[in-house]
Scaffold this motif. Structure first.
Motif, short mmCIF file in Angstrom:
data_model
loop_
_atom_site.label_atom_id
_atom_site.label_comp_id
_atom_site.label_asym_id
_atom_site.label_seq_id
_atom_site.Cartn_x
_atom_site.Cartn_y
_atom_site.Cartn_z
N MET A 263 0.83 -1.21 0.00
CA MET A 263 0.00 0.00 0.00
C MET A 263 0.86 1.25 0.00
O MET A 263 0.57 2.22 -0.70
N SER A 264 1.92 1.23 0.81
CA SER A 264 2.75 2.43 0.91
C SER A 264 3.50 2.71 -0.39
O SER A 264 3.81 3.85 -0.71
N SER B 96 2.26 1.93 -3.35
CA SER B 96 1.32 2.11 -4.47
C SER B 96 1.15 3.59 -4.78
O SER B 96 1.48 4.45 -3.96
N LYS B 97 0.56 3.86 -5.94
CA LYS B 97 0.31 5.26 -6.31
C LYS B 97 -0.93 5.78 -5.61
O LYS B 97 -1.24 6.97 -5.67
N ALA B 98 -1.65 4.88 -4.95
CA ALA B 98 -2.91 5.27 -4.31
C ALA B 98 -2.66 6.24 -3.15
O ALA B 98 -1.60 6.24 -2.54
N VAL C 67 -3.41 6.84 0.54
CA VAL C 67 -3.79 5.87 1.58
C VAL C 67 -4.03 6.56 2.92
O VAL C 67 -3.22 7.38 3.37
N ASP D 275 0.10 8.47 3.21
CA ASP D 275 -0.35 9.85 3.02
C ASP D 275 -1.00 10.41 4.28
O ASP D 275 -0.73 11.52 4.70
MG MG Z 1 0.81 6.25 -1.94
#
Ligand code: MG
Ligand code: 3PG
Length: 404
Positions: free
Chosen positions: A350-351, A353-355, A357, A378
């Motif tokens: 998750m950390s 990823s481009k998402a 969070v 984030d």
């Molecule tokens: Mg991210």
């Protein structure tokens, strides 16, 4: 809602009572994660720098349910706060009834910490007399604990009836972070739910339903499904009403068109030695459609304690597409090193990823802090129950008293 923060308070020469949340993870008398203590320092420091005469700190630790529990005294927390703040602290271990304003005034140190407020049985009842007592010690009340703002307790909500009340920096930051995350959700939006109680997540899932595309489940919630479909799960934790909650959850996600990602494999461990015993491939779709005959997947003294490598492999692809992710709860029994694999790998995915969070929850945040991952997310909220309740209800009792 707009918060009334300490920006609006005249602190010069005032006695300020601050409700913090130092309910930190402990191993006996040792603090295992000091995030909540360290995060409270800027508010205390600013209040002192802006001329406050005294700062009184009020917190709880654990759930002593109204009587003195020696192991839940705040002594280790006071020591840690002294070191984070770089100030001596007067620690008043006495019963709060015996503390007067004169006693506060006469302390040598500027910062004073009261004993665990939940030793007083009136705290959790939101008792007016306790609220008045606390208010009588100070001129201004600052709530700086988002993580406890869902509790209508005397030291959280009650005091504000008798003193001007303001939000501290930590509370305001958490409030703003959660709001900005929710206001800028990007699709596809994933909810990653670990921990034991699916029940606790239901209100949040309902509230996010219009936005959520996909839910990823950790090992304990997967266990709840196995139990519901008649599988033997040995010593794995199964909560009260688990079957009923599984049905409610399943009906709800199907009606709402939310996709659910179950683990592809589960780690079975020994409940005696806490060692990994085996990794079992599992097909939840076939379990739910009853294509697989129920059986026992654990021997005696075994339980399902983590997700395995195949689950992680699948999440790798999935998180690659995610726009936003909301994560609450460890995916396995992460306090035990042997069962921390799934939570750690998922956290890393998750950390990276481009998402965008948002991570929340005391245990989850403790876990990422101890693995040096906190700065890679984030938004990080140390609140568990409070964050879930806030997202579900769009307000909290503690926010009402410092909000307009
Ligand atoms: Mg991210
Ligand atoms: C927390 O750690 O979530 C808060 O301190 C609240 O604790 P509680 O659930 O015992 O009220």
């Amino acid at each position: 809602m707009v918060l009334r923060t300490i920006d609006q308070a005249d602190l010069q020469d005032k006695i300020v009572i601050i409700r913090t949340d130092y309910n930190v993870p402990m191993d006996g008398l040792k603090i295992t994660d000091n995030t909540r203590i360290a995060e409270s320092v800027p508010t205390i420091r600013e209040i002192l720098d802006r001329g406050a005469r005294k700062v009184i700190i009020v917190s709880h630790l654990g759930r002593p349910v109204g009587s003195v529990v020696e192991d839940l005294r705040l002594a280790p927390i006071v020591a840690e706060l002294e070191s984070c703040l770089g100030e001596e602290i007067s620690y008043l271990r006495d019963d709060v009834n015996s503390i007067s304003r004169e006693k506060i005034e006469s302390q040598v140190d500027k910062v004073i910490c009261l004993e665990n407020i939940r030793f007083d049985s009136r705290e959790e009842k939101g008792d007016e007399n306790l609220a008045k007592k606390l208010a009588s010690l100070a001129d201004i009340f600052v709530l700086d604990a988002f993580s406890v703002a869902h509790r209508p307790h005397a030291s959280v909500v009650g005091v504000a009836k008798y003193l001007p009340a303001f939000a501290g920096r930590t509370l305001a930051k958490e409030f703003n972070d959660i709001n900005s995350f929710l206001q800028t959700i990007r699709k596809p939006f994933f909810g990653v739910f670990g921990g034991i109680k699916l029940d606790d997540k239901m209100p949040v899932i309902r509230s996010l339903a219009g936005k959520l595309d996909c839910i990823v489940l950790g090992s304990s919630i997967a266990v709840a499904f196995l139990h519901r479909f008649g599988f033997g799960v040995g010593d794995s934790v199964v909560t009260k009403d688990s079957d009923k909650v599984v049905d409610q959850f399943w009906d709800f996600v199907n009606q709402s068109g939310i996709k659910v990602i179950f683990p592809k494999d589960l780690v079975i461990g020994s409940s005696l030695t806490n060692e990994r015993v085996k990794v079992l491939d599992i097909d939840f779709e076939k379990i739910i459609s009853k294509e697989i005959v129920p059986m026992s997947i654990c021997e005696e003294k075994e339980g399902v304690y983590d997700i395995g490598e195949k689950s992680i492999e699948e999440l790798k692809n999935i998180f690659g597409t995610a726009g936003s992710i909301f994560w609450n709860g460890p995916l396995g029994w992460a306090e035990k090193e042997k069962f921390a694999y799934g939570t750690l790998e998922t956290a890393k995915l998750m950390s990276e990823s481009k998402a965008v969070v948002l991570v929340g929850g005391g245990d989850t945040v403790g876990f990422i802090a101890s693995n040096n991952l906190s700065t890679k997310f984030d938004y990080v909220s140390t609140s568990g129950g409070a964050m879930l309740e806030y997202i579900a209800n769009n307000t909290l009792p503690g926010l009402e008293i410092v909000g307009e």
